[in-house]
Motif scaffolding. Structure first.
Motif, PDB file in Angstrom:
ATOM      1  N   GLU A 476      98.260   8.316  47.861  1.00 48.37           N
ATOM      2  CA  GLU A 476      97.538   9.598  47.865  1.00 48.37           C
ATOM      3  C   GLU A 476      97.457  10.235  46.487  1.00 48.37           C
ATOM      4  OE1 GLU A 476      98.068  11.239  52.414  1.00 48.37           O
ATOM      5  OE2 GLU A 476      99.516  11.914  50.918  1.00 48.37           O
ATOM      6  N   GLY A 477      97.267   9.416  45.474  1.00 50.52           N
ATOM      7  CA  GLY A 477      97.167   9.924  44.118  1.00 50.52           C
ATOM      8  C   GLY A 477      98.488  10.172  43.438  1.00 50.52           C
ATOM      9  N   ASN A 478      99.592   9.979  44.150  1.00 52.31           N
ATOM     10  CA  ASN A 478     100.923  10.108  43.577  1.00 52.31           C
ATOM     11  C   ASN A 478     101.359   8.750  43.030  1.00 52.31           C
ATOM     12  OD1 ASN A 478     101.234  12.892  44.551  1.00 52.31           O
ATOM     13  ND2 ASN A 478     101.366  11.933  46.573  1.00 52.31           N
ATOM     14  N   ARG A 479     101.993   8.754  41.848  1.00 55.21           N
ATOM     15  CA  ARG A 479     102.319   7.510  41.162  1.00 55.21           C
ATOM     16  C   ARG A 479     103.781   7.514  40.717  1.00 55.21           C
ATOM     17  NH1 ARG A 479      97.187   7.072  36.910  1.00 55.21           N
ATOM     18  NH2 ARG A 479      95.520   7.386  38.457  1.00 55.21           N
ATOM     19  N   ALA A 480     104.320   6.324  40.531  1.00 51.12           N
ATOM     20  CA  ALA A 480     105.665   6.221  39.956  1.00 51.12           C
ATOM     21  C   ALA A 480     105.887   4.819  39.415  1.00 51.12           C
ATOM     22  CB  ALA A 480     106.738   6.562  40.987  1.00 51.12           C
ATOM     23  N   VAL A 481     106.787   4.736  38.426  1.00 51.77           N
ATOM     24  CA  VAL A 481     107.237   3.481  37.832  1.00 51.77           C
ATOM     25  C   VAL A 481     108.753   3.571  37.687  1.00 51.77           C
ATOM     26  CG1 VAL A 481     107.078   1.888  35.881  1.00 51.77           C
ATOM     27  CG2 VAL A 481     105.122   3.367  36.442  1.00 51.77           C
ATOM     28  N   ARG A 482     109.465   2.570  38.154  1.00 58.64           N
ATOM     29  CA  ARG A 482     110.912   2.488  37.929  1.00 58.64           C
ATOM     30  C   ARG A 482     111.187   1.236  37.100  1.00 58.64           C
ATOM     31  NH1 ARG A 482     116.201   3.768  40.260  1.00 58.64           N
ATOM     32  NH2 ARG A 482     117.542   3.066  38.571  1.00 58.64           N
ATOM     33  N   LYS A 487     112.586   6.257  35.092  1.00 52.35           N
ATOM     34  CA  LYS A 487     111.576   6.441  36.132  1.00 52.35           C
ATOM     35  C   LYS A 487     110.531   7.436  35.636  1.00 52.35           C
ATOM     36  CE  LYS A 487     110.654   8.035  40.835  1.00 52.35           C
ATOM     37  NZ  LYS A 487     111.185   8.734  42.031  1.00 52.35           N
ATOM     38  N   ALA A 488     109.280   7.000  35.664  1.00 49.55           N
ATOM     39  CA  ALA A 488     108.145   7.886  35.387  1.00 49.55           C
ATOM     40  C   ALA A 488     107.489   8.205  36.718  1.00 49.55           C
ATOM     41  CB  ALA A 488     107.158   7.216  34.446  1.00 49.55           C
ATOM     42  N   VAL A 489     107.145   9.467  36.924  1.00 52.04           N
ATOM     43  CA  VAL A 489     106.575   9.878  38.206  1.00 52.04           C
ATOM     44  C   VAL A 489     105.490  10.910  37.972  1.00 52.04           C
ATOM     45  CG1 VAL A 489     108.401  11.595  38.556  1.00 52.04           C
ATOM     46  CG2 VAL A 489     107.117  10.744  40.526  1.00 52.04           C
ATOM     47  N   LYS A 490     104.409  10.775  38.718  1.00 54.31           N
ATOM     48  CA  LYS A 490     103.276  11.691  38.577  1.00 54.31           C
ATOM     49  C   LYS A 490     102.803  12.120  39.956  1.00 54.31           C
ATOM     50  CE  LYS A 490      98.752  12.197  36.350  1.00 54.31           C
ATOM     51  NZ  LYS A 490      98.249  13.082  37.434  1.00 54.31           N
ATOM     52  N   ARG A 491     102.884  13.403  40.207  1.00 54.05           N
ATOM     53  CA  ARG A 491     102.330  13.966  41.432  1.00 54.05           C
ATOM     54  C   ARG A 491     100.859  14.286  41.194  1.00 54.05           C
ATOM     55  NH1 ARG A 491     104.912  18.970  44.977  1.00 54.05           N
ATOM     56  NH2 ARG A 491     102.986  19.585  46.037  1.00 54.05           N
ATOM     57  N   LEU A 492     100.028  14.084  42.228  1.00 51.44           N
ATOM     58  CA  LEU A 492      98.603  14.350  42.114  1.00 51.44           C
ATOM     59  C   LEU A 492      98.355  15.759  41.581  1.00 51.44           C
ATOM     60  CD1 LEU A 492      95.651  13.498  42.741  1.00 51.44           C
ATOM     61  CD2 LEU A 492      95.975  14.498  45.016  1.00 51.44           C
ATOM     62  N   GLY A 493      97.578  15.833  40.504  1.00 50.71           N
ATOM     63  CA  GLY A 493      97.231  17.128  39.923  1.00 50.71           C
ATOM     64  C   GLY A 493      98.211  17.643  38.898  1.00 50.71           C
ATOM     65  N   TYR A 494      99.267  16.876  38.600  1.00 53.10           N
ATOM     66  CA  TYR A 494     100.298  17.302  37.655  1.00 53.10           C
ATOM     67  C   TYR A 494     100.500  16.207  36.617  1.00 53.10           C
ATOM     68  CZ  TYR A 494     101.373  20.881  41.130  1.00 53.10           C
ATOM     69  OH  TYR A 494     101.285  21.940  41.994  1.00 53.10           O
ATOM     70  N   PRO A 495     101.087  16.540  35.460  1.00 54.81           N
ATOM     71  CA  PRO A 495     101.306  15.521  34.425  1.00 54.81           C
ATOM     72  C   PRO A 495     102.448  14.583  34.789  1.00 54.81           C
ATOM     73  CG  PRO A 495     102.209  17.642  33.719  1.00 54.81           C
ATOM     74  CD  PRO A 495     101.452  17.908  34.997  1.00 54.81           C
ATOM     75  N   TRP A 496     102.504  13.463  34.080  1.00 51.43           N
ATOM     76  CA  TRP A 496     103.607  12.528  34.234  1.00 51.43           C
ATOM     77  C   TRP A 496     104.928  13.194  33.845  1.00 51.43           C
ATOM     78  CZ3 TRP A 496     103.896   7.683  36.249  1.00 51.43           C
ATOM     79  CH2 TRP A 496     102.725   6.952  36.423  1.00 51.43           C
ATOM     80  N   GLN A 497     105.988  12.826  34.554  1.00 48.87           N
ATOM     81  CA  GLN A 497     107.343  13.244  34.206  1.00 48.87           C
ATOM     82  C   GLN A 497     108.178  11.987  33.940  1.00 48.87           C
ATOM     83  OE1 GLN A 497     107.900  15.481  37.976  1.00 48.87           O
ATOM     84  NE2 GLN A 497     108.485  17.205  36.669  1.00 48.87           N
ATOM     85  N   ARG A 520     104.277   7.003  27.678  1.00 46.15           N
ATOM     86  CA  ARG A 520     102.925   6.451  27.547  1.00 46.15           C
ATOM     87  C   ARG A 520     102.900   4.980  27.937  1.00 46.15           C
ATOM     88  NH1 ARG A 520     102.777   9.664  22.814  1.00 46.15           N
ATOM     89  NH2 ARG A 520     103.308   7.828  21.528  1.00 46.15           N
ATOM     90  N   ALA A 521     103.912   4.240  27.514  1.00 48.97           N
ATOM     91  CA  ALA A 521     103.960   2.813  27.838  1.00 48.97           C
ATOM     92  C   ALA A 521     104.111   2.595  29.337  1.00 48.97           C
ATOM     93  CB  ALA A 521     105.111   2.156  27.083  1.00 48.97           C
ATOM     94  N   MET A 522     104.927   3.414  29.989  1.00 48.18           N
ATOM     95  CA  MET A 522     105.132   3.257  31.427  1.00 48.18           C
ATOM     96  C   MET A 522     103.872   3.638  32.198  1.00 48.18           C
ATOM     97  SD  MET A 522     109.094   4.577  31.809  1.00 48.18           S
ATOM     98  CE  MET A 522     109.339   4.003  33.483  1.00 48.18           C
ATOM     99  N   ALA A 523     103.191   4.684  31.747  1.00 48.31           N
ATOM    100  CA  ALA A 523     101.945   5.081  32.408  1.00 48.31           C
ATOM    101  C   ALA A 523     100.879   3.995  32.237  1.00 48.31           C
ATOM    102  CB  ALA A 523     101.454   6.411  31.838  1.00 48.31           C
ATOM    103  N   ALA A 524     100.821   3.392  31.053  1.00 50.15           N
ATOM    104  CA  ALA A 524      99.858   2.308  30.823  1.00 50.15           C
ATOM    105  C   ALA A 524     100.194   1.094  31.678  1.00 50.15           C
ATOM    106  CB  ALA A 524      99.840   1.933  29.348  1.00 50.15           C
ATOM    107  N   ALA A 525     101.479   0.818  31.829  1.00 47.23           N
ATOM    108  CA  ALA A 525     101.894  -0.299  32.682  1.00 47.23           C
ATOM    109  C   ALA A 525     101.482  -0.048  34.125  1.00 47.23           C
ATOM    110  CB  ALA A 525     103.404  -0.499  32.578  1.00 47.23           C
ATOM    111  N   TRP A 526     101.554   1.211  34.556  1.00 46.07           N
ATOM    112  CA  TRP A 526     101.098   1.530  35.917  1.00 46.07           C
ATOM    113  C   TRP A 526      99.612   1.203  36.052  1.00 46.07           C
ATOM    114  CZ3 TRP A 526      97.443   4.088  38.585  1.00 46.07           C
ATOM    115  CH2 TRP A 526      97.667   4.287  39.947  1.00 46.07           C
ATOM    116  N   ASP A 527      98.805   1.544  35.054  1.00 43.22           N
ATOM    117  CA  ASP A 527      97.372   1.244  35.105  1.00 43.22           C
ATOM    118  C   ASP A 527      97.133  -0.256  35.237  1.00 43.22           C
ATOM    119  OD1 ASP A 527      96.648   3.908  34.889  1.00 43.22           O
ATOM    120  OD2 ASP A 527      96.402   3.836  32.710  1.00 43.22           O
TER     121      ASP A 527
END
Length: 564
Positions: A476-482, A487-497, A520-527
């Protein structure tokens, strides 16, 4: 809502992905050998919407002595993950693939014509544990909630289960239960054929938790008669709403929740700390600003909330009793020692319906009621984490996992807290490993995607299981990488944490500004992962309230958190 994702692959993206620090890689340890003289029987028990801390062995006050006994002489995982929602978790659990790869990018029945991963059923590019274990001589059986498609070709009977008694979806508890305002009737599938809730073969006045267990034991006996090892997938509908339980069970817990969610949460957290369950952290997770203050409630409101939680506790207690009956049956037939039992939940505690919860017709918890525990009690259920089902913070994706197998888990490991991060995609490769079952490149006429998870079998022998790639989530637009401790986590409508799981498992301190290149690297890996695994772009950009509902004008203030 969902449109096909089209990413442009670029050198910059690939470079960012290469920057991602993975868990240290090394040659895989030798396949552990069990002390069993024959292949293990397998019982996989999945509960629906249970919070991280509801079991006694995970800090809860609800008495669960039978499940806790399994934890005491088995392995108790402290960092095991699901996929934040029912169908995506079940798909990954049964196939070893990520949800979109398995065709279940969303809930069962949600079909997107232009999608790569949202088909509302298990896709032919996946194969189930049952289909492969049957090849290895196992009798395969399933009871309870399926929720992976119920059209022709997508039932348990057509995905590898020799015997099955399954619910189309969830929320079925009583034979005389009513559903919704129209009092619509629901049905079950027995070996793929439709039967009513009042079918004579089911007996009279059954309760769902007992029904699934009774039929599971029946299937175990069939396997024993055929002299075959068995794989039983026992998928409870409890404690999913509408919460229902026999009234005597509810009465046992009425009055026991008058201390309120905040006080009981502190008590659960203290027990978790005494157990060493969570490890070093900075304290309890934050609480939604929309949550109510127990002390500000009227006596009538407190009585109502107490009764709601009593119904919830009764459903958990009844699950525990069913586990006790199942283990007693295995012991009585001499199969207990060589049966691997896995116990877990499909997502974190459920806050749907918001802070107030729901009740419906009296008696609450009866077959005509409509009890939802709501967000206030979900805060307690998910101790020590924040957030809930739907989301990718720990409260939405962390689940208890208990693994019990006397003949296969080394005696000196029994009762151990296993801290290795693991995921439902790891269950399939683990079971194939333990049963020496090969994973195919093709099944029937279809090419099968490679497994995404890793075997956890070495952990049963006290060895290390090393993951060569991060874990990822998308819902549902929520993302995470462990990735290891990060752990990088992004809730829909909010920036990565960004959080350090070694010191801050409860996600209180966002380190995004302190480690921007890592994030940035973790967010790119999620993509990159999303493109590779057929994750559809989530185009509904409407923010959701903390309990998962789309935000409205009246609920937009409910997106914040406060310490509690």
């Amino acid at each position: 809502m969902i449109a096909r994702r089209r990413f442009m692959k670029s050198f910059a993206l690939a470079l960012a992905g290469s920057m991602l620090a993975s868990v240290a890689s090394a040659a895989s340890p030798p396949r552990p050998r069990t002390t069993a003289e024959s292949p293990p029987n397998i019982v996989m028990i999945l509960v629906d919407d249970m919070g991280f801390s509801d079991l006694g062995s995970y800090g809860g006050e609800i008495p669960t002595p039978n499940i806790d006994a399994l934890a005491k002489t088995g392995l108790r995982f402290t960092q095991f993950y699901n996929n934040a929602r029912c169908s995506p978790t079940r798909a990954a659990l049964l196939t070893g693939l990520n949800p979109h790869q398995a065709g279940m990018g969303y809930l069962s029945g949600k079909i997107e014509p232009q999608s790569r991963g949202t088909f509302g059923r298990l896709h032919e590019r996946s194969v189930t544990i049952a289909q492969l274990l049957r090849r290895s001589g196992y009798m395969t059986a399933m009871t309870g909630k399926w929720h992976l498609g119920n059209r022709p070709g997508t039932t348990p009977a057509t995905r590898g289960f020799d015997r099955s008694l399954s619910a189309v979806a969830g929320g079925i508890y009583f034979s005389d239960q009513t559903f919704g305002r129209r009092r619509a009737r629901r049905h079950l599938l027995r070996d793929g054929k439709r039967i009513g809730l009042n079918d004579p073969s089911l007996g009279d006045d059954w309760y769902g938790t007992d029904l699934w267990t009774d039929w599971g034991m029946r299937y175990i006996d069939e396997a024993r008669e055929k002299k075959k090892p068995f794989f039983l997938y026992l998928a409870h509908t409890a404690p999913h709403f509408p919460l229902m339980a026999p009234q005597p069970d509810i009465e046992r817990f009425t009055g026991k929740y008058r201390a309120g969610w905040a006080e009981l949460r502190k008590e659960r957290f203290e027990r978790q700390q005494q157990m060493g369950l969570i490890g070093p952290n900075t304290g309890l997770g934050k609480v939604s600003e929309a949550a109510d203050d127990w002390d500000s409630l009227s006596e009538e409101e407190k009585e109502r909330f107490d009764r709601i939680m009593a119904v919830y506790a009764a459903t958990i207690s009844r699950i525990d009793r069913s586990v006790g009956r199942l283990t007693a049956h295995l012991k009585g037939t001499g199969q207990f020692d060589n049966t691997l039992i896995l116990f877990l939940s499909d997502n974190g505690g459920n806050a749907e319906s918001g802070p107030q919860g729901r009740t419906g017709a009296e008696p609450w918890g009866g077959p005509n009621s409509n009890v939802w525990a709501g967000m206030n009690w979900a805060v307690l259920q998910n101790t020590p984490f924040h957030s809930f089902k739907h989301f990718t913070h720990e409260g939405g994706i962390a689940t208890p996992l208990i693994a019990h197998w006397p003949a296969g888990i080394a005696a000196d490991l029994q009762g151990r807290l296993e801290r290795t991060p693991a995921h439902v995609i790891d269950i399939m490769p683990t079971l194939l490993d333990l049963t020496d079952t090969p994973y195919p490149e093709n099944f029937g006429r279809s090419a099968i995607l490679p497994l995404e998870g890793m075997s956890l079998a070495p952990l049963l022998r006290g060895r290390t299981a090393l993951r060569d790639k991060p874990l990822f989530w998308a819902h549902e637009g929520n993302r995470a990488v462990r990735d290891g401790r990060w752990k990088a986590v992004k809730r829909l409508g909010y920036p990565w944490q960004l959080f350090d799981m070694d010191t801050d498992r409860t996600e209180r301190t966002d380190l995004a500004r302190a480690h921007p290149s890592r994030l940035r690297a973790m967010a790119a890996a999620w993509d990159q992962w999303a493109e590779r695994t057929y994750v559809d772009e989530w185009t509904d950009d409407v923010r959701r309230a903390d309990w998962g509902a789309p935000m409205t004008t009246s609920s937009r203030s409910a997106s914040g958190v406060r310490e509690h």
